[in-house]
Design an enzyme around this catalytic site. Structure first.
Site, PDB file in Angstrom:
ATOM      1  N   ARG B  46      12.524  -2.132   8.002  1.00  0.00           N
ATOM      2  CA  ARG B  46      13.113  -2.230   9.325  1.00  0.00           C
ATOM      3  C   ARG B  46      13.338  -0.852   9.942  1.00  0.00           C
ATOM      4  NH1 ARG B  46      16.041  -6.847  11.258  1.00  0.00           N
ATOM      5  NH2 ARG B  46      16.298  -8.222   9.498  1.00  0.00           N
ATOM      6  N   VAL B 133      18.270 -20.763  -0.847  1.00  0.00           N
ATOM      7  CA  VAL B 133      19.489 -21.509  -1.162  1.00  0.00           C
ATOM      8  C   VAL B 133      19.932 -21.189  -2.576  1.00  0.00           C
ATOM      9  CG1 VAL B 133      20.547 -23.791  -1.259  1.00  0.00           C
ATOM     10  CG2 VAL B 133      18.692 -23.364   0.338  1.00  0.00           C
ATOM     11  N   GLY B 135      20.537 -18.464  -4.203  1.00  0.00           N
ATOM     12  CA  GLY B 135      19.920 -17.356  -4.927  1.00  0.00           C
ATOM     13  C   GLY B 135      18.909 -17.845  -5.929  1.00  0.00           C
ATOM     14  N   GLU B 191      30.510  -9.373   3.782  1.00  0.00           N
ATOM     15  CA  GLU B 191      29.956  -8.485   4.805  1.00  0.00           C
ATOM     16  C   GLU B 191      31.084  -7.898   5.659  1.00  0.00           C
ATOM     17  OE1 GLU B 191      26.570  -8.274   5.383  1.00  0.00           O
ATOM     18  OE2 GLU B 191      25.891  -9.842   4.015  1.00  0.00           O
ATOM     19  N   LYS B 206      22.380 -23.930   4.609  1.00  0.00           N
ATOM     20  CA  LYS B 206      21.803 -24.310   3.316  1.00  0.00           C
ATOM     21  C   LYS B 206      21.840 -25.823   3.129  1.00  0.00           C
ATOM     22  CE  LYS B 206      23.191 -19.922   1.178  1.00  0.00           C
ATOM     23  NZ  LYS B 206      24.344 -19.269   0.521  1.00  0.00           N
TER      24      LYS B 206
END
Lengths: 430, 430
Positions: B46, B133, B135, B191, B206
């Site tokens: 990115r 979903v 991990g 986060e 999910k």
């Protein structure tokens, strides 16, 4: 695009019957989702005279399983007979005729997997066995597919529903092994001859299949240190509780250095750990992998319906239009096995000894001279008169060889009145 | 027979970096087991300037993701950018060019799955998303393959690691939501902007993917009753404990009559049940199916390494020599959704009211006239003077619509001093 698949079914017992019903009930869903119409073309029963699934087509039933395998219209063979003979010859013949095989026969694959997987590879057809381990739990699928790019470090599992049911009952009710087993038999959770389950042999067969998938290791049941639960007593269950543990029949496979530690035996595991709450006849597998971390799968371990669901999923996988070539057979390699005397664990030891001066000194001397250090010691249930007493002792981490030698020495002491009980304590991962 | 597969990687963040490392570390194993050599042909980052995996080939790195998708040598595209733009256009273009796509982007598939799965089907290539979903937990694989011949009755899950970490912390330490969240942020479990996680939106995305697989239902996040954990207080956590429960952010999907009940909200679940012991940032999914029974999968829910392992497993599945055609896309069908006012549950209600005569009568009247019966009532922490008090109340099974109406009426009473707290109690399956 819908494909018709004609299957030949070997065995019309609990799982076979459940499979016929399931394929009928879910026919529409399987056709919609996978584009597959499954027909039971031939089905072999072992014995005449029993009631048969009503949905079997006229003429499908036979009592000669080789007829099923040799029927040129049969595209795929489902083997649900169990045992080695005649299952081995039937599966071999089907594979040689390039017919894929789906089986739930753990004993056959554990003992003759090498030969049968090689035959499947030669013929380029699939040999699938999700139903062979843990009933409907997708453990095979997980080890084979989900971990394709990961490295498994260890497996810890509860792989036998009967023993888990018996031990759970003893934990809840406090009764004896014999009473719990008799109850389990009365309720249909244990066979009339429970040796395979109770002795740990069934779990050892399953562990071999899992170890092959997880580690690519060529191992057979005789490579597994196998001990059953027959000698677990109420006093051991109670002692486990005092230690914050429960007694389970634990199956484990893990790398220790470059060697594979493979065992099935009763173990004390942490009451709060991931396997302790697996109750009743359930099964569970804890897979520890490098990238994935620790994954737990748990659920019903046996029973016609859930095994049939696993078998049906394999049939759909292999038979659906557009299904790929089977994964190449990864020839299991011979790996070094950890010699049993090199196992490291904590040990719970319960001695049955005379209640006399010097007895404790004899026990501790036998341990001390082998550098086995004692974490806790408890003399229990002192009885009147000349009755023997129990001395319960917990060691720090020690070598199996040293502990077994000490126990052998102690069991020969004149003050020892019964065989010493030894239970490994595994609390690191579970 | 070994096949070379050139992949194009979109995103070189935590998961992308972990994937590049994993493919390198496990290259030999993947080649041996699946006959596949995977090369990262192009990789789009990115932003410039960050450190990049050392193993990327010279010239592989770009900052234009479309270059990756359009590189004619790229056989398969791995999308790890997250978010809708530009991921949606990139995935669409890759599929249209008949390149299979492996993604871990739950938001993209939850919101635009219909379009993208249709594109994949038109092109006849795979669109895989195990990493999206839970991990590394093989939940997608299990729902898609293991349950191919079974009927799912319900899903209950803990699908968000951040909220589970925060609630576990509050359960252990008794602190406030704000303090637990701040700690989680400091430790990297949450986060800087935690809204998506904390508000239940991530879990709802999910759940939509899982419901599509389990029920063939075309559902989107806005169809899910979604409530976050922001208003859970230490007094609720303590009350749960007294009820023998714990508070979890529960995701559930189940048939109620012919309608789908779809929700993500804090719930009190049984402390001894299968989901209660799922601690820290772990995820878990309990699948109840007709034949298979109740199967639990649990493990680490997030993190670069485990998501990368799931992505790598998908790449191997799709890219290996002999891999089959992708399962046909089962166009999700529109199913009736259970109107939220028809939800049936027990309710924990915590009122903040004046400590005055007649207040309790007002509460119970508002409930009673709607036929909501009270299982237990407790007035808590009576403070001195004119401070408001907490009244905690547990209802018997009631309709959501009636309970919400009663709460709305109570919240308007002059003696009510704060918004009523409502937590559903789900103890039937979990």
């Amino acid at each position: 695009m819908t494909k018709d698949l004609k299957i030949g079914l070997l065995g019309l017992g609990t799982v076979g019957g459940a499979l016929v019903r399931l394929l009928l009930t879910r026919a529409e869903q399987i056709e919609r989702a996978a584009g597959l119409r499954i027909h039971v073309k031939r089905a072999a029963a072992r014995t005449a005279g029993k009631s048969r699934p009503a949905s079997l087509a006229a003429g499908a039933l036979t009592y000669d399983p080789f007829e099923v395998v040799r029927d040129p219209e049969v595209d795929l063979v489902v083997e649900l007979l169990g045992g080695i003979n005649p299952a081995r010859a039937l599966v071999r013949e089907a594979l040689a005729a390039k017919k894929p095989v789906v089986t739930a026969n753990k004993q056959l694959l554990a003992e003759h997997g090498e030969e049968l997987f090689a035959e499947a590879e030669r013929s380029g057809v699939a040999l699938r066995f999700e139903g062979a381990v843990c009933g409907g739990l997708p453990v095979i699928r997980t080890l084979r597919d989900a971990l394709a790019a990961d490295r498994v470090a260890s497996l810890h599992g509860i792989l036998n529903g009967t023993t888990n049911h018996v031990l759970s009952r003893m934990t809840e009710g406090g009764g004896s092994f014999g009473a719990a087993l008799a109850e389990a038999q009365a309720e249909g959770y244990a066979e009339a001859d429970p040796t395979l389950d109770v002795g740990g042999f069934d779990a050892a067969q399953k562990l071999c299949l899992l170890a092959r998938l997880a580690f690519g290791a060529r191992v057979r049941p005789q490579d597994v240190l196998t001990e059953g639960i027959e000698r677990i007593g109420p006093q051991d269950v109670a002692a486990a509780r005092e230690l914050g543990c429960v007694v389970k029949l634990l199956a484990l496979a893990r790398w220790v250095g470059g060697a594979l530690d493979l065992r099935v035996h009763p173990a004390m595991i942490r009451a709060g750990g991931p396997l302790a709450s697996v109750g009743g006849a359930s099964n569970a597998l804890l897979v520890e992998a490098e990238a994935l971390g620790s994954t737990l799968l748990s659920g019903p371990g046996a029973g016609g319906a859930c095994t049939a669901a696993a078998v049906a999923a394999d049939i759909v996988d292999v038979g659906r239009p557009g299904a790929g070539a089977p994964l190449p057979f990864t020839a299991g390699r011979d790996v070094p096995l950890l010699p049993h005397d090199q196992i490291a664990a904590s040990y719970y030891l319960r001695f049955t000894v005379d209640d006399a001066p010097g007895v404790l000194a004899g026990l501790t001397a036998a341990l001390g001279k082998r550098d086995i250090s004692i974490a806790a010691l408890h003399q229990r249930e002192r009885r009147e008169g000349r009755e023997p007493v129990s001395v319960v002792l917990l060691t720090h981490r020690a070598r199996e060889g040293a502990v077994q030698a000490a126990v052998a020495e102690i069991d020969k002491l004149p003050t020892t009145r019964g065989r010493t009980q030894l239970i490994r304590v595994e609390t690191e991962k579970v």
